[in-house]
Design an enzyme around this catalytic site. Sequence first.
Site, mmCIF file in Angstrom:
data_model
loop_
_atom_site.group_PDB
_atom_site.id
_atom_site.type_symbol
_atom_site.label_atom_id
_atom_site.label_comp_id
_atom_site.label_asym_id
_atom_site.label_seq_id
_atom_site.Cartn_x
_atom_site.Cartn_y
_atom_site.Cartn_z
ATOM 1 N N TYR A 18 0.745 -1.334 -0.055
ATOM 2 C CA TYR A 18 -0.006 0.261 -0.022
ATOM 3 C C TYR A 18 0.812 1.439 -0.283
ATOM 4 C CZ TYR A 18 -3.377 -3.412 1.210
ATOM 5 O OH TYR A 18 -4.402 -4.230 1.321
ATOM 6 N N HIS B 171 -4.831 6.160 -1.175
ATOM 7 C CA HIS B 171 -5.523 6.038 0.027
ATOM 8 C C HIS B 171 -4.446 6.251 1.246
ATOM 9 C CE1 HIS B 171 -9.241 5.114 1.287
ATOM 10 N NE2 HIS B 171 -9.254 3.917 1.619
ATOM 11 N N TYR C 249 -6.000 -0.868 9.339
ATOM 12 C CA TYR C 249 -6.478 -0.681 7.916
ATOM 13 C C TYR C 249 -7.563 0.457 8.004
ATOM 14 C CZ TYR C 249 -3.743 -4.813 6.606
ATOM 15 O OH TYR C 249 -2.940 -5.561 6.184
ATOM 16 N N ASN D 256 -10.712 1.061 7.272
ATOM 17 C CA ASN D 256 -12.038 1.229 7.722
ATOM 18 C C ASN D 256 -12.331 1.065 9.147
ATOM 19 O OD1 ASN D 256 -12.576 1.665 4.966
ATOM 20 N ND2 ASN D 256 -13.155 -0.509 4.882
ATOM 21 N N ASP E 11 -6.953 11.063 2.684
ATOM 22 C CA ASP E 11 -6.906 11.329 1.170
ATOM 23 C C ASP E 11 -8.309 11.788 0.922
ATOM 24 O OD1 ASP E 11 -8.441 8.545 -0.069
ATOM 25 O OD2 ASP E 11 -7.346 8.482 1.922
ATOM 26 N N ASN F 223 -14.050 6.263 4.532
ATOM 27 C CA ASN F 223 -14.562 5.141 5.480
ATOM 28 C C ASN F 223 -13.728 5.453 6.732
ATOM 29 O OD1 ASN F 223 -16.859 4.161 4.140
ATOM 30 N ND2 ASN F 223 -15.465 2.861 2.873
#
Length: 193
Positions: free
Chosen positions: A14, A19, A64, A66, A92, A113
């Site tokens: 990632y 993100h 993570y 969410n 972001d 989220n």
Amino acid sequence: MYVIVGLGNPGKQYEGTRHNMGFDVIDHLIDDHGIALAGRKFHSLYGTGRIGGERVVLAKPLTYMNLSGTAVRELVDYYKIDPERELIVLSDDVTLAPGWIRIRKKGSAGGQNGLKHIIAQLGTDGFSRVRVGTGEKPKGWDLADWVMGHFSKEDRKMADLGIERAAKAVEEIIAAGPDSAMNLYNGAPDLLK
């Protein structure tokens, strides 16, 4: 004291994705202010130091995106801060072009989220946030694929400018408050005005 949380997803796969702009701003602040990440606690990689003479905690949640609220809730509770005055969240924003930032003192999650989970965990949307533009997804693209993707070479240059501007906005929030940061940094970088 300020708790400054950058949102993103942990893991090499990632790094550098759209993100992970919040993580990238934290990394920029770490470099600029010589703040070392102390280790893992609060479901985060975190470090403590000073920005402009003010004590700060910099954190990158390991939950993570969410589930970012889990880490933020633990940080807020442990450091006994008032989120409405002493919490800054970096994330972001797909509605802003690369290089652009948006600073707010409160408001909805706007479809992000991580912010949505933080608001749910804290029971308030009254905390400062700095959103860093990634650009809108092209027509026909899945949003998850877009935000988990990497920038083009040209967009990466503008995204890096947005990261730098977001770090300066954090410094300004600490020094003079969110209203001053909004007046100085909201919107496009100077080279696009």
